[in-house]
Motif scaffolding. Structure first.
Motif, mmCIF file in Angstrom:
data_model
loop_
_atom_site.group_PDB
_atom_site.id
_atom_site.type_symbol
_atom_site.label_atom_id
_atom_site.label_comp_id
_atom_site.label_asym_id
_atom_site.label_seq_id
_atom_site.Cartn_x
_atom_site.Cartn_y
_atom_site.Cartn_z
ATOM 1 N N ALA A 94 0.843 -1.180 0.000
ATOM 2 C CA ALA A 94 0.000 0.000 0.000
ATOM 3 C C ALA A 94 0.889 1.245 0.000
ATOM 4 N N LEU A 95 0.337 2.329 -0.435
ATOM 5 C CA LEU A 95 1.088 3.577 -0.535
ATOM 6 C C LEU A 95 1.781 3.934 0.771
ATOM 7 N N ILE A 96 1.071 3.875 1.868
ATOM 8 C CA ILE A 96 1.645 4.292 3.148
ATOM 9 C C ILE A 96 2.788 3.377 3.564
ATOM 10 N N ALA A 97 2.681 2.090 3.302
ATOM 11 C CA ALA A 97 3.744 1.153 3.658
ATOM 12 C C ALA A 97 4.986 1.413 2.814
ATOM 13 N N ALA A 98 4.808 1.581 1.515
ATOM 14 C CA ALA A 98 5.943 1.868 0.635
ATOM 15 C C ALA A 98 6.611 3.173 1.043
ATOM 16 N N GLN A 99 5.806 4.165 1.356
ATOM 17 C CA GLN A 99 6.334 5.467 1.779
ATOM 18 C C GLN A 99 7.184 5.329 3.037
ATOM 19 N N LYS A 100 6.707 4.586 4.000
ATOM 20 C CA LYS A 100 7.441 4.436 5.259
ATOM 21 C C LYS A 100 8.754 3.674 5.061
ATOM 22 N N VAL A 101 8.749 2.652 4.236
ATOM 23 C CA VAL A 101 9.968 1.883 3.985
ATOM 24 C C VAL A 101 11.001 2.739 3.258
ATOM 25 N N ILE A 102 10.584 3.438 2.209
ATOM 26 C CA ILE A 102 11.521 4.285 1.455
ATOM 27 C C ILE A 102 12.005 5.450 2.314
ATOM 28 N N GLU A 103 11.120 6.050 3.095
ATOM 29 C CA GLU A 103 11.546 7.167 3.959
ATOM 30 C C GLU A 103 12.573 6.705 4.996
ATOM 31 N N ALA A 104 12.445 5.479 5.474
ATOM 32 C CA ALA A 104 13.434 4.956 6.421
ATOM 33 C C ALA A 104 14.803 4.839 5.752
ATOM 34 N N ILE A 105 14.816 4.336 4.522
ATOM 35 C CA ILE A 105 16.064 4.243 3.763
ATOM 36 C C ILE A 105 16.638 5.625 3.518
ATOM 37 N N LEU A 106 15.788 6.537 3.069
ATOM 38 C CA LEU A 106 16.242 7.898 2.776
ATOM 39 C C LEU A 106 16.736 8.626 4.021
ATOM 40 N N GLY A 107 16.153 8.318 5.160
ATOM 41 C CA GLY A 107 16.600 8.956 6.398
ATOM 42 C C GLY A 107 18.068 8.698 6.667
ATOM 43 N N VAL A 108 18.521 7.501 6.346
ATOM 44 C CA VAL A 108 19.938 7.162 6.525
ATOM 45 C C VAL A 108 20.780 7.803 5.423
ATOM 46 N N LEU A 109 20.359 7.629 4.168
ATOM 47 C CA LEU A 109 21.144 8.171 3.048
ATOM 48 C C LEU A 109 21.213 9.696 3.081
ATOM 49 N N ARG A 110 20.124 10.319 3.523
ATOM 50 C CA ARG A 110 20.070 11.781 3.587
ATOM 51 C C ARG A 110 21.211 12.325 4.449
ATOM 52 N N GLY A 111 21.411 11.720 5.608
ATOM 53 C CA GLY A 111 22.469 12.175 6.509
ATOM 54 C C GLY A 111 23.856 11.979 5.923
ATOM 55 N N VAL A 112 24.063 10.854 5.264
ATOM 56 C CA VAL A 112 25.374 10.571 4.658
ATOM 57 C C VAL A 112 25.687 11.590 3.569
ATOM 58 N N PHE A 113 24.744 11.807 2.666
ATOM 59 C CA PHE A 113 25.020 12.731 1.564
ATOM 60 C C PHE A 113 25.019 14.190 2.009
ATOM 61 N N GLN A 114 24.341 14.501 3.096
ATOM 62 C CA GLN A 114 24.450 15.849 3.676
ATOM 63 C C GLN A 114 25.895 16.118 4.093
ATOM 64 N N ARG A 115 26.514 15.116 4.737
ATOM 65 C CA ARG A 115 27.912 15.270 5.157
ATOM 66 C C ARG A 115 28.874 15.311 3.958
ATOM 67 N N VAL A 116 28.592 14.528 2.938
ATOM 68 C CA VAL A 116 29.478 14.473 1.766
ATOM 69 C C VAL A 116 29.351 15.745 0.934
ATOM 70 N N LEU A 117 28.134 16.170 0.662
ATOM 71 C CA LEU A 117 27.903 17.275 -0.267
ATOM 72 C C LEU A 117 27.764 18.645 0.394
ATOM 73 N N GLY A 118 27.378 18.644 1.653
ATOM 74 C CA GLY A 118 27.145 19.920 2.315
ATOM 75 C C GLY A 118 25.723 20.435 2.117
ATOM 76 N N PHE A 119 24.874 19.634 1.473
ATOM 77 C CA PHE A 119 23.456 19.978 1.352
ATOM 78 C C PHE A 119 22.665 18.667 1.306
ATOM 79 N N ALA A 120 21.383 18.756 1.581
ATOM 80 C CA ALA A 120 20.540 17.571 1.627
ATOM 81 C C ALA A 120 20.158 17.173 0.215
ATOM 82 N N LEU A 121 20.677 16.048 -0.251
ATOM 83 C CA LEU A 121 20.374 15.569 -1.585
ATOM 84 C C LEU A 121 19.007 14.900 -1.618
ATOM 85 N N PHE A 122 18.729 14.072 -0.655
ATOM 86 C CA PHE A 122 17.445 13.342 -0.614
ATOM 87 C C PHE A 122 16.540 13.949 0.418
#
Length: 122
Positions: A94-122
């Motif tokens: 369902a939409l809400i389940a897919a959203q929650k799973v992807i947002e969890a992944i992005l929550g981790v990647l967002r922090g990593v790329f923020q540190r690498v790039l200096g801005f929030a990519l995701f």
């Protein structure tokens, strides 16, 4: 800035990042219901790897001056939408389940790329 991006990118242990992202996705899926993770597991792995790979490619393009920050953000937005759509379609979530799973992944990647790039990519 160019060397800084590449140096910061090289310092990231992406195996650990992907493991953390999948752990977050699993936690989010299990909070919805046990079968959600069973349905989403393989597709979440693919989504996390795909988003990570795109982030790395974007970082390298930015470092080489082949892309602007605005272009990077636009590509990242498209990738996030596609990841959600693929997870919903492939795993039958369902939409809400897919959203929650992807947002969890992005929550981790967002922090990593923020540190690498200096801005929030995701």
């Amino acid at each position: 800035m160019t060397t800084g991006i590449l140096d910061r990118l090289d310092a990231v242990d992406f195996d650990a990042v992907l493991a953390e992202a999948l752990g977050a996705a699993k936690t989010a899926a299990l909070a919805i219901g046990g079968e959600t993770w069973d349905l989403a597991r393989e597709f979440a792995k693919e989504a996390a790897k795909s988003l990570k790979d795109r982030g790395v490619a974007v970082a390298k393009s930015l470092a080489a001056g082949r892309m602007t920050e605005d272009e990077a953000r636009m590509l990242a937005e498209e990738d996030m939408i596609l990841a959600r759509m693929r997870l919903r379609a492939a795993a039958g979530l369902a939409l809400i389940a897919a959203q929650k799973v992807i947002e969890a992944i992005l929550g981790v990647l967002r922090g990593v790329f923020q540190r690498v790039l200096g801005f929030a990519l995701f």
